[in-house]
Scaffold this motif. Structure first.
Motif, mmCIF file in Angstrom:
data_model
loop_
_atom_site.group_PDB
_atom_site.id
_atom_site.type_symbol
_atom_site.label_atom_id
_atom_site.label_comp_id
_atom_site.label_asym_id
_atom_site.label_seq_id
_atom_site.Cartn_x
_atom_site.Cartn_y
_atom_site.Cartn_z
ATOM 1 N N ASP A 172 -3.967 17.285 -11.158
ATOM 2 C CA ASP A 172 -3.882 18.417 -12.099
ATOM 3 C C ASP A 172 -4.417 18.046 -13.473
ATOM 4 O OD1 ASP A 172 -2.762 20.200 -10.325
ATOM 5 O OD2 ASP A 172 -0.705 19.577 -10.775
ATOM 6 N N ASP A 173 -4.139 16.820 -13.882
ATOM 7 C CA ASP A 173 -4.460 16.395 -15.250
ATOM 8 C C ASP A 173 -5.062 15.002 -15.150
ATOM 9 O OD1 ASP A 173 -4.386 15.245 -17.800
ATOM 10 O OD2 ASP A 173 -2.593 16.360 -18.374
ATOM 11 N N ILE A 174 -6.373 14.912 -15.332
ATOM 12 C CA ILE A 174 -7.035 13.633 -15.056
ATOM 13 C C ILE A 174 -6.714 12.586 -16.112
ATOM 14 C CG2 ILE A 174 -9.264 14.048 -16.200
ATOM 15 C CD1 ILE A 174 -10.412 12.933 -13.400
ATOM 16 N N LEU A 175 -6.469 12.995 -17.340
ATOM 17 C CA LEU A 175 -6.133 11.995 -18.370
ATOM 18 C C LEU A 175 -4.730 11.436 -18.132
ATOM 19 C CD1 LEU A 175 -7.705 13.643 -21.544
ATOM 20 C CD2 LEU A 175 -8.604 11.752 -20.157
ATOM 21 N N ALA A 176 -3.799 12.303 -17.744
ATOM 22 C CA ALA A 176 -2.453 11.821 -17.429
ATOM 23 C C ALA A 176 -2.502 10.896 -16.204
ATOM 24 C CB ALA A 176 -1.516 13.005 -17.170
ATOM 25 N N ALA A 177 -3.342 11.269 -15.217
ATOM 26 C CA ALA A 177 -3.470 10.433 -14.018
ATOM 27 C C ALA A 177 -4.045 9.070 -14.390
ATOM 28 C CB ALA A 177 -4.366 11.128 -12.996
ATOM 29 N N ARG A 178 -5.097 9.093 -15.197
ATOM 30 C CA ARG A 178 -5.709 7.819 -15.613
ATOM 31 C C ARG A 178 -4.696 6.928 -16.330
ATOM 32 N NH1 ARG A 178 -9.421 8.019 -20.739
ATOM 33 N NH2 ARG A 178 -7.354 8.523 -21.542
ATOM 34 N N ASP A 179 -3.951 7.507 -17.248
ATOM 35 C CA ASP A 179 -3.022 6.687 -18.028
ATOM 36 C C ASP A 179 -1.913 6.115 -17.137
ATOM 37 O OD1 ASP A 179 -4.625 7.226 -20.156
ATOM 38 O OD2 ASP A 179 -3.322 8.768 -21.019
ATOM 39 N N ARG A 180 -1.466 6.911 -16.183
ATOM 40 C CA ARG A 180 -0.433 6.421 -15.250
ATOM 41 C C ARG A 180 -0.979 5.270 -14.407
ATOM 42 N NH1 ARG A 180 3.207 10.281 -11.299
ATOM 43 N NH2 ARG A 180 3.714 8.739 -9.690
ATOM 44 N N LEU A 181 -2.231 5.411 -13.952
ATOM 45 C CA LEU A 181 -2.827 4.370 -13.118
ATOM 46 C C LEU A 181 -3.073 3.100 -13.926
ATOM 47 C CD1 LEU A 181 -5.165 6.740 -11.170
ATOM 48 C CD2 LEU A 181 -3.452 5.239 -10.133
ATOM 49 N N LYS A 182 -3.565 3.265 -15.136
ATOM 50 C CA LYS A 182 -3.816 2.083 -15.967
ATOM 51 C C LYS A 182 -2.506 1.364 -16.287
ATOM 52 C CE LYS A 182 -7.105 2.136 -19.172
ATOM 53 N NZ LYS A 182 -7.992 2.638 -20.279
ATOM 54 N N ALA A 183 -1.455 2.135 -16.542
ATOM 55 C CA ALA A 183 -0.153 1.521 -16.822
ATOM 56 C C ALA A 183 0.352 0.731 -15.618
ATOM 57 C CB ALA A 183 0.851 2.599 -17.219
ATOM 58 N N ALA A 184 -0.065 1.157 -14.410
ATOM 59 C CA ALA A 184 0.345 0.452 -13.191
ATOM 60 C C ALA A 184 -0.607 -0.699 -12.870
ATOM 61 C CB ALA A 184 0.400 1.436 -12.027
ATOM 62 N N GLY A 185 -1.602 -0.930 -13.735
ATOM 63 C CA GLY A 185 -2.485 -2.074 -13.536
ATOM 64 C C GLY A 185 -3.740 -1.783 -12.746
ATOM 65 N N ALA A 186 -3.981 -0.514 -12.392
ATOM 66 C CA ALA A 186 -5.183 -0.185 -11.623
ATOM 67 C C ALA A 186 -6.374 -0.065 -12.576
ATOM 68 C CB ALA A 186 -4.980 1.117 -10.859
ATOM 69 N N ARG A 187 -7.534 -0.506 -12.079
ATOM 70 C CA ARG A 187 -8.743 -0.460 -12.908
ATOM 71 C C ARG A 187 -9.528 0.823 -12.662
ATOM 72 N NH1 ARG A 187 -10.737 -6.197 -10.901
ATOM 73 N NH2 ARG A 187 -9.353 -5.549 -9.198
ATOM 74 N N ALA A 242 0.840 -1.207 0.000
ATOM 75 C CA ALA A 242 0.000 0.000 0.000
ATOM 76 C C ALA A 242 0.873 1.254 0.000
ATOM 77 C CB ALA A 242 -0.930 -0.015 1.206
ATOM 78 N N ALA A 243 1.946 1.237 0.796
ATOM 79 C CA ALA A 243 2.843 2.400 0.839
ATOM 80 C C ALA A 243 3.503 2.612 -0.521
ATOM 81 C CB ALA A 243 3.901 2.202 1.921
ATOM 82 N N ALA A 244 3.922 1.523 -1.151
ATOM 83 C CA ALA A 244 4.563 1.633 -2.473
ATOM 84 C C ALA A 244 3.574 2.172 -3.495
ATOM 85 C CB ALA A 244 5.099 0.265 -2.913
ATOM 86 N N GLN A 245 2.329 1.749 -3.392
ATOM 87 C CA GLN A 245 1.317 2.223 -4.342
ATOM 88 C C GLN A 245 1.090 3.729 -4.195
ATOM 89 O OE1 GLN A 245 -2.845 1.288 -3.643
ATOM 90 N NE2 GLN A 245 -3.014 0.629 -5.769
ATOM 91 N N TYR A 246 0.975 4.189 -2.943
ATOM 92 C CA TYR A 246 0.783 5.630 -2.744
ATOM 93 C C TYR A 246 2.007 6.422 -3.198
ATOM 94 C CZ TYR A 246 -3.892 5.970 -0.854
ATOM 95 O OH TYR A 246 -5.256 5.992 -0.758
ATOM 96 N N ARG A 247 3.203 5.865 -2.993
ATOM 97 C CA ARG A 247 4.414 6.580 -3.379
ATOM 98 C C ARG A 247 4.623 6.530 -4.890
ATOM 99 N NH1 ARG A 247 7.985 3.616 -0.567
ATOM 100 N NH2 ARG A 247 8.219 2.282 -2.390
ATOM 101 N N ASP A 248 4.577 5.322 -5.459
ATOM 102 C CA ASP A 248 5.004 5.156 -6.852
ATOM 103 C C ASP A 248 3.869 5.392 -7.851
ATOM 104 O OD1 ASP A 248 7.440 4.456 -5.734
ATOM 105 O OD2 ASP A 248 6.954 2.309 -5.753
ATOM 106 N N THR A 249 2.680 4.889 -7.534
ATOM 107 C CA THR A 249 1.589 4.997 -8.511
ATOM 108 C C THR A 249 0.820 6.300 -8.329
ATOM 109 O OG1 THR A 249 1.393 2.594 -8.424
ATOM 110 C CG2 THR A 249 -0.418 3.790 -9.466
ATOM 111 N N LEU A 250 0.532 6.655 -7.073
ATOM 112 C CA LEU A 250 -0.233 7.876 -6.830
ATOM 113 C C LEU A 250 0.675 9.090 -6.634
ATOM 114 C CD1 LEU A 250 -3.071 6.397 -4.582
ATOM 115 C CD2 LEU A 250 -3.313 7.252 -6.911
ATOM 116 N N GLY A 251 1.991 8.862 -6.500
ATOM 117 C CA GLY A 251 2.939 9.973 -6.473
ATOM 118 C C GLY A 251 2.825 10.857 -5.241
ATOM 119 N N ALA A 252 2.464 10.263 -4.110
ATOM 120 C CA ALA A 252 2.299 11.042 -2.880
ATOM 121 C C ALA A 252 3.566 10.965 -2.023
ATOM 122 C CB ALA A 252 1.104 10.515 -2.086
#
Lengths: 134, 134
Positions: B85-100, A18-28
């Motif tokens: 800041d940018d919802i399309l960039a956020a979506r693409d980053r999340l999808k690339a990380a495997g999040a649905r 969960a910590a890695a996800q917030y850091r790496d994927t969500l960029g927090a």
């Protein structure tokens, strides 16, 4: 009476993931895991610009979040914490309004070193509410 | 990537009672009920100094929170919303990380008139996460 939203707590089955996800994927901004043996949890603080997310994972026997995770194996939002200026005045006002305070009704020292109380979820729209003296 | 916590949403079985409790018992600043027919909810905003609580109640047929309230009749914390800041960039980053991303993956205009997306709770520690372009 209530002031800032101090934090949202999320119980998680895998603290490192969960910590890695917030850091790496969500960029927090994610702080290192902090064991709180007195509270039966290990906490990872996620620092947002206006408040905090607390990732909680059970630590030791009888953790207060073990039952929650048994019921919600994927994790879930566990509680929200509002700041108050005077926790005893807040407690008395809430009790006078018929709200139930969990435990013996006396504030405990919480994970931030400040007095806290928890309110009964059934009295607050199914949400577990923590009050922290700011 | 994620910025401020925009709000915490709480689904409530009785909107008037919940609004009165936040106003009178918890002493918060509570706005009038706001029907959002396009989103199937009536919303009451609770303004805290650093963020908002949104009390949600079903409006009309097929409300997105009807099933949640059927499962949690007392109500409960429904989702948390992070600003990006940018919802399309956020979506693409999340999808690339495997999040649905829920729905068809395209941002919708949310209750605040801004583009939003919801992420699958199973991919985020059991927490339903909304992203809103700030």
């Amino acid at each position: 009476m209530i002031g800032r939203l101090n934090h949202v707590a999320i119980a998680v089955p895998d603290l490192d993931a969960a910590a890695a996800q917030y850091r790496d994927t969500l960029g927090a901004t994610v702080r290192p895991p902090q064991p709180e043996p007195d509270h039966g949890v290990t906490v990872v603080f996620i620092e947002l610009p206006n408040t905090k997310i607390e990732l909680l994972h059970p630590l030791g026997e009888g953790s207060p979040i073990a039952a929650f995770l048994a019921k919600n194996p994927a994790g879930g939002i566990h509680h929200i914490c509002y700041e108050v200026d005077d926790i005893l005045a807040a407690r008395d006002r809430l009790k006078a309004a018929g709200a139930r305070v969990l435990g013996d009704g006396e504030p405990k020292i919480g994970a931030h070193g400040k007095p806290v109380l928890f309110l009964h979820p059934k009295d607050f729209n199914g949400a577990l509410v923590e009050l922290e003296q700011a």
